[in-house]
Design a protein around this motif. Sequence first.
Motif, mmCIF file in Angstrom:
data_model
loop_
_atom_site.group_PDB
_atom_site.id
_atom_site.type_symbol
_atom_site.label_atom_id
_atom_site.label_comp_id
_atom_site.label_asym_id
_atom_site.label_seq_id
_atom_site.Cartn_x
_atom_site.Cartn_y
_atom_site.Cartn_z
ATOM 1 N N VAL A 120 -6.884 7.018 13.617
ATOM 2 C CA VAL A 120 -6.675 7.430 11.482
ATOM 3 C C VAL A 120 -5.587 7.396 11.202
ATOM 4 N N ALA A 121 -4.174 8.099 12.406
ATOM 5 C CA ALA A 121 -3.260 7.530 12.009
ATOM 6 C C ALA A 121 -2.835 6.781 11.630
ATOM 7 N N ILE A 122 -2.560 6.121 12.399
ATOM 8 C CA ILE A 122 -2.476 4.203 11.625
ATOM 9 C C ILE A 122 -3.118 4.415 10.653
ATOM 10 N N MET A 123 -4.006 4.059 10.609
ATOM 11 C CA MET A 123 -4.819 3.708 9.012
ATOM 12 C C MET A 123 -3.425 4.914 7.608
ATOM 13 N N TRP A 124 -4.120 6.250 8.074
ATOM 14 C CA TRP A 124 -2.826 6.492 7.086
ATOM 15 C C TRP A 124 -0.868 6.201 7.095
ATOM 16 N N ARG A 125 -0.822 5.636 8.157
ATOM 17 C CA ARG A 125 0.552 5.087 7.999
ATOM 18 C C ARG A 125 0.550 4.144 6.827
ATOM 19 N N ASN A 126 -0.551 3.068 7.050
ATOM 20 C CA ASN A 126 -1.230 1.942 6.355
ATOM 21 C C ASN A 126 -0.844 2.511 4.197
ATOM 22 N N GLY A 129 2.467 3.063 3.211
ATOM 23 C CA GLY A 129 3.402 1.648 3.473
ATOM 24 C C GLY A 129 3.497 1.839 1.815
ATOM 25 N N ASP A 130 4.272 0.907 2.110
ATOM 26 C CA ASP A 130 5.329 0.146 1.130
ATOM 27 C C ASP A 130 4.514 -0.109 -0.046
ATOM 28 N N ASP A 131 3.518 -1.141 0.619
ATOM 29 C CA ASP A 131 2.806 -2.032 -0.238
ATOM 30 C C ASP A 131 1.614 -1.193 -0.158
ATOM 31 N N GLY A 132 1.366 0.509 0.592
ATOM 32 C CA GLY A 132 -0.362 0.291 0.462
ATOM 33 C C GLY A 132 -0.496 1.269 -0.692
ATOM 34 N N ASN A 135 1.515 3.893 -2.997
ATOM 35 C CA ASN A 135 2.481 3.105 -4.775
ATOM 36 C C ASN A 135 1.363 2.305 -5.198
ATOM 37 N N LEU A 136 0.476 1.633 -4.233
ATOM 38 C CA LEU A 136 0.478 0.697 -5.857
ATOM 39 C C LEU A 136 -0.592 1.812 -6.889
ATOM 40 N N ALA A 137 -0.706 2.362 -7.038
ATOM 41 C CA ALA A 137 -1.079 3.263 -7.506
ATOM 42 C C ALA A 137 -0.480 4.098 -8.187
ATOM 43 N N LEU A 138 0.585 4.557 -7.854
ATOM 44 C CA LEU A 138 2.239 5.222 -8.655
ATOM 45 C C LEU A 138 2.081 4.434 -9.117
ATOM 46 N N GLN A 139 2.434 2.578 -8.864
ATOM 47 C CA GLN A 139 2.649 1.745 -10.014
ATOM 48 C C GLN A 139 2.036 1.505 -11.120
ATOM 49 N N GLY A 140 0.624 1.969 -10.540
ATOM 50 C CA GLY A 140 -0.541 1.377 -11.611
ATOM 51 C C GLY A 140 -0.098 2.498 -12.870
ATOM 52 N N ALA A 145 7.547 3.470 -7.153
ATOM 53 C CA ALA A 145 6.680 3.649 -5.757
ATOM 54 C C ALA A 145 7.387 4.717 -4.995
ATOM 55 N N ILE A 146 7.155 4.934 -3.631
ATOM 56 C CA ILE A 146 7.492 6.298 -3.074
ATOM 57 C C ILE A 146 8.212 5.567 -1.834
ATOM 58 N N ARG A 147 9.271 5.744 -0.727
ATOM 59 C CA ARG A 147 9.597 5.428 0.234
ATOM 60 C C ARG A 147 8.801 6.505 1.576
ATOM 61 N N TRP A 148 7.805 6.596 1.459
ATOM 62 C CA TRP A 148 7.267 7.760 2.889
ATOM 63 C C TRP A 148 8.084 7.400 3.658
ATOM 64 N N PHE A 149 8.352 6.214 4.429
ATOM 65 C CA PHE A 149 9.117 5.832 6.163
ATOM 66 C C PHE A 149 10.273 6.525 5.936
ATOM 67 N N GLY A 150 10.746 6.226 4.226
ATOM 68 C CA GLY A 150 12.621 6.407 3.981
ATOM 69 C C GLY A 150 13.031 7.377 3.894
ATOM 70 N N ASP A 151 12.374 8.528 3.252
ATOM 71 C CA ASP A 151 12.419 9.838 2.378
ATOM 72 C C ASP A 151 11.884 10.879 3.887
ATOM 73 N N PRO A 152 13.265 11.533 4.783
ATOM 74 C CA PRO A 152 12.328 12.555 5.706
ATOM 75 C C PRO A 152 11.575 13.911 5.215
ATOM 76 N N THR A 153 11.678 14.131 3.300
ATOM 77 C CA THR A 153 11.279 15.291 2.647
ATOM 78 C C THR A 153 9.599 14.773 2.576
ATOM 79 N N ALA A 154 9.735 13.717 2.102
ATOM 80 C CA ALA A 154 8.242 12.334 1.884
ATOM 81 C C ALA A 154 7.728 12.082 2.794
ATOM 82 N N ALA A 155 7.926 11.527 4.089
ATOM 83 C CA ALA A 155 7.387 11.362 5.377
ATOM 84 C C ALA A 155 6.710 12.961 5.920
#
Length: 298
Positions: A120-126, A129-132, A135-140, A145-155
């Motif tokens: 589940v942790a791997i699923m959550w990471r996917n 992800g940048d193309d998860g 982010n696709l829903a946000l772009q829609g 898109a949010i860089r979830w793994f590049g921003d400490p607060t977002a992560a």
Amino acid sequence: MNTRMKDNLWGYFFIGPFIIGFLAFTFIPILSSLYFSFTSYDLFSSPTWIGLDNFKKMFTEDPRYFQSLKITIIYVFGGVPARLVFALIVAMLLNTASRAVGIYRTMYYMPSLIGGSVAVAIMWRNIFGDDGIVNLALQGLGLDAIRWFGDPTAALWMLIALSVWQFGSSMLIFLAGLKSIPQSYYEAASVDGANFMQKFFSITIPMLSPVILFNMIMQTIAAFMTFVPAFIISKGTGGPLDGTLLYSLYLFKQGFEYFNMGYASAMAWVMLIIIAVLTSIIFATSRFWVHYESEGGR
């Protein structure tokens, strides 16, 4: 040998495996970790007694320790209330007469059964992800898109979202508590003209307050010990910029990556004290908001 002695021997025989397991895997390790917390121990050589040096280093020389403590406090105080509120809302929705209610309860409980797993942790990471899908829903929706793994607060808030998703166990406990509230209370309130919100705050919350206390304590303790999601999602680094460096993850890194088992043991005992103090505060304040029907209120 008399009958009473035989009964006692059989009792000791059946309880023996538990006692042996408790001593070997719980009690002795606890005492060992207490001893190691006052030593310098790298797992490969004999521990060396250093007194309070591990604790001194923890509070005066290790900025990552305070970072892990801060991140964990945000995780606990951000995730536990949100999980409890969400669990209560779902429990109230499921507290209805329906032929499929059993299926719904099982479906909502499933995330708690598998929520702490590696898969589940791997699923959550996917998902984040940048193309998860997030982010696709946000772009829609026309959002960036949010860089979830590049921003400490977002992560960190991504981890909190995962903890909220694992609401199933709390939901079932809330549901059992809701079932125990007599319907006559709601019927009497309806006769007096009370609306839904008045019933909720005057009947549901007071009657459910012991269950809320139990869930709050259990979920708080579990949140402090969260390890797998932070380890998998950050790939064991606690990044980005230590934004997901939960206390238990940093403890693990000190003990099994840096081989500072003495320091890790000291961290474990400080965590125990923090949890004990926080739990005591919750219990102490509960006298002002927890209602016990058998005592006629508090």
